[in-house]
Every structure is written in C-alpha cells, then in structure tokens.
Enzyme design. Structure first.
Site, short mmCIF file in Angstrom:
data_model
loop_
_atom_site.label_atom_id
_atom_site.label_comp_id
_atom_site.label_asym_id
_atom_site.label_seq_id
_atom_site.Cartn_x
_atom_site.Cartn_y
_atom_site.Cartn_z
N HIS A 176 10.98 13.31 9.48
CA HIS A 176 11.00 12.18 8.54
C HIS A 176 11.72 12.55 7.24
CE1 HIS A 176 9.04 8.27 7.36
NE2 HIS A 176 9.53 8.69 6.20
N GLU A 180 15.57 11.23 6.09
CA GLU A 180 15.72 10.47 4.85
C GLU A 180 16.76 11.11 3.92
OE1 GLU A 180 14.40 7.60 4.26
OE2 GLU A 180 15.25 7.48 2.22
N LYS A 183 20.31 10.85 5.37
CA LYS A 183 20.76 9.45 5.28
C LYS A 183 21.27 9.15 3.86
CE LYS A 183 17.72 6.19 5.01
NZ LYS A 183 16.54 5.35 5.35
N ASN A 184 20.50 9.56 2.86
CA ASN A 184 20.91 9.30 1.48
C ASN A 184 22.18 10.03 1.11
OD1 ASN A 184 18.91 7.51 0.06
ND2 ASN A 184 17.50 8.98 0.94
C1 W6P Z 1 22.54 10.82 -3.53
C2 W6P Z 1 21.26 10.04 -3.74
C3 W6P Z 1 20.29 10.86 -2.97
C4 W6P Z 1 18.93 10.68 -2.78
C5 W6P Z 1 18.25 11.60 -1.98
C6 W6P Z 1 18.91 12.66 -1.40
C7 W6P Z 1 20.27 12.84 -1.59
C8 W6P Z 1 20.96 11.94 -2.38
N1 W6P Z 1 22.31 11.91 -2.73
O1 W6P Z 1 23.64 10.54 -4.00
#
Ligand code: W6P
Length: 337
Positions: A176, A180, A183-184
């Site tokens: 999980h 996440e 993906k971000n």
């Molecule tokens: C980003 C925004 C974010 C949130 C969480 C993890 C990685 C990243 N990279 O630009």
C-alpha cells in the site's frame, strides 16, 4: 439497552498493543484457543474504544447518512462478538468464531470509502470551519488506525488456523505504502517533464541499521512548495473528482486523497513513520521508516479517554503567532491521488 451497557463496559479498558514479535510467537505456537480467548475480549475493547469516539464527532457530521451507516455496522459487529462472551471453548465455538470474524471483515470492507463519503456529504451541505476540520483529521487518523489494527488481529487469527507461521502485515501494508509513493512520484515526473522524451528515474534506497529500516524514494518531479506540504496528509484536502465504485476496488482508495495519510498510518502502526521532504522546482524525497527489531515494533493504538475526548472540545489556537505568509496557499487546491 444492553448493547450500550456492554459498550460502556468494554470502552473502559485500554487496547493491549502487540508487538510483531508477539504476533510471530502467537503464530508459532499456533494455538487457536489462546488466540480466541484473547480476541473475544480485545476485539470488543478496540471496537468500543473507537465507537465511543465516533459519538464525539461534530453533530453535523454525525447526522450524515454515511456516518450513520458506519455507526450501525460497528454496532452490529460489536454485538456479533458479544455472542462469544461467555461460551464454552470447543471446536464448534472456534469454527463459529472464525466465521464471525470473516463476516465482520467483509462487512467493514468498504467502510473507509463510506466514511470518506460522509465527510464529502458534510462538505457539500455545510461550511466546514477550522475547528471541525481539525476534529475530523484527528478522528480519521484514530478511526483508520483502529481499523488497521482490528483487521490485523482478524487476519492473524485466520492465519493461525490455516497454517504455520506467516505474517500478514509486511506484504500488504508495504504494498500500500510503496504503491502510493510510486504513483505520486510517477505522476509528478510525467507532469513536470511532459515535453521531454526522457524521464528522470525514481531512485530507491533501502537501508537497514541497528534500529531502523529505511526506504527512501527520490523523484525529480518538480517538487512541492513547502506551504503545501502539510496539506498532503489532510483528509479534508482531497479535491480529486469522486471515483466510481469500481475504481475504488482496483486501486487503493483512488480519488479520495486518503492515500498518503493512510500510508503514513501503516508506517506508524508499528512505530515507524513516513515523511516527505521536497525542494520546490526540483523534486521530492519520500522516506518510509520501519522498526528493524520485532520486539520494538509495537502496535500504536488510539485510546479513548479524557484526553482524547477533550481534544474534540478544544478550540484550535490561531492567536499565539502572527499569521499570513501571503500567496493564499492555504486555499489553493492541490490535486492529490
Ligand atoms: C511529488 C509529490 C509527492 C507526494 C508523495 C510522494 C512523492 C511525491 N512527489 O511531486
């Protein structure tokens, strides 16, 4: 009636946190009977603790249909387990208990979405002030952590019955969190470099020290302004359009923006953490910290008591530092998840 008396009774007890070592030892001894004896007290305690807290939610939120549904599901599950309060322990009891746990697990499968729906219902029908938002943030962290812990207990009991040693949390919780974060990062990279032919790789480092296991993921996706950082972990900040029901099952909590806060709960559940650090204009580091030692990896559980109930009545203080950094960042919306 009787159920509210039982709720009062069981909510007086504090949940008993287990360590990963205890989960493993429990599994090694594979004693379903012992596990049953523990769970028939511990599950009602954990359910009652969080049910008491649901009742402290802002009245507007409590009135939302979806929150009513959540409330009823918890009451039903609590009653289901009450059936085992005083029964003799034999094979039939153990079988029935196991079936009840499966029923409960299925009943609560979509409860995060239902609760998120309740928050959306509130947002759409009322102006939500800072105090209410603060309460909801506090509650959801505790509610979701409680749920994670209850599912952990149920899954471990099931495993004890079916096999030797296996531990369920590492794969699914880790999946999980990593899903996440990847993906971000991937989205940030694609959006930041949209005109380029080549995209900079995401760098992942895994380390193990005497105390911690760390997973660091670094992307060059343009980063996040510092002013936005806190918002990434706010349940009420999710602005992405509502997903369809089918999406919700293929992707962890797609579209509700609960991905990062819930990932952090998974990390914190055994006293780890998930932190983000960003250089605006360049990229973001995400680090997952986990306890390396199984006896230090204790469950972190919400406890219902005077301190927690006081939180819901305490005004958020806004007056002891000057405010306003300009830019209106607090109201600018960020697309998450
Ligand atoms: C980003 C925004 C974010 C949130 C969480 C993890 C990685 C990243 N990279 O630009």
């Amino acid at each position: 009636g009787n159920i509210s008396k039982m709720l009062d009774f069981y909510s007086q007890f504090n949940p008993s946190p287990l360590s990963i070592k205890q989960f493993i030892d429990f599994g090694l001894s594979a004693c379903e009977r012992k596990s049953f004896i523990f769970l028939r007290k511990e599950l009602p305690v954990r359910l009652a603790n969080i049910m008491k807290e649901i009742h402290l939610l802002p009245e507007n939120l409590l009135k939302m249909p979806s929150v009513g549904i959540v409330n009823n599901l918890y009451a039903t599950s609590f009653e289901d387990i009450m059936q085992f309060e005083k029964v003799d322990v034999n094979e039939t009891t153990l079988d029935k208990f196991c079936q009840t746990l499966v029923k409960i697990r299925n009943r609560h499968k979509d409860i995060v979405e239902t609760m998120a729906q309740g928050v959306l219902e509130l947002k759409e029908s009322h102006d939500v002030d800072a105090q209410t938002e603060n309460n909801i943030q506090y509650f959801l962290d505790r509610f979701l952590m409680s749920r994670i812990s209850i599912r952990m207990l149920i899954n471990q009991h099931k495993l004890e019955r079916c096999s030797q040693i296996r531990i369920v949390y590492v794969p699914s919780h880790l999946f999980h969190m990593l899903f996440e974060l990847f993906k971000n990062s991937m989205r940030a990279i694609m959006e930041h470099h949209s005109s380029n032919a080549e995209y900079p790789a995401i760098e992942v480092i895994v380390s193990r020290g005497k105390e911690d296991i760390c997973v660091k993921m670094s992307d060059r996706g343009g980063g996040i302004p510092r002013s936005q950082m806190d918002h990434l972990f706010k349940y009420m900040y999710s602005t992405a359009p509502r997903p369809t029901k089918t999406d919700a099952h293929t992707v962890p909590l797609a579209g509700y923006g609960y991905g990062l806060p819930v990932s952090r709960l998974y990390a914190r559940y055994f006293h780890g953490d998930l932190v983000l650090q960003s250089c605006d204009g360049y990229g973001t580091d995400a680090i997952i910290y986990l306890k390396a030692l199984s006896n230090e990896a204790n469950e972190l559980l919400p406890i219902f008591n005077k301190t927690s109930s006081k939180f819901y009545r305490t005004q958020v203080s806004t007056t002891d530092w000057s405010s306003h950094c300009g830019g209106g960042m607090a109201t600018r919306q960020l697309r998450m998840s």
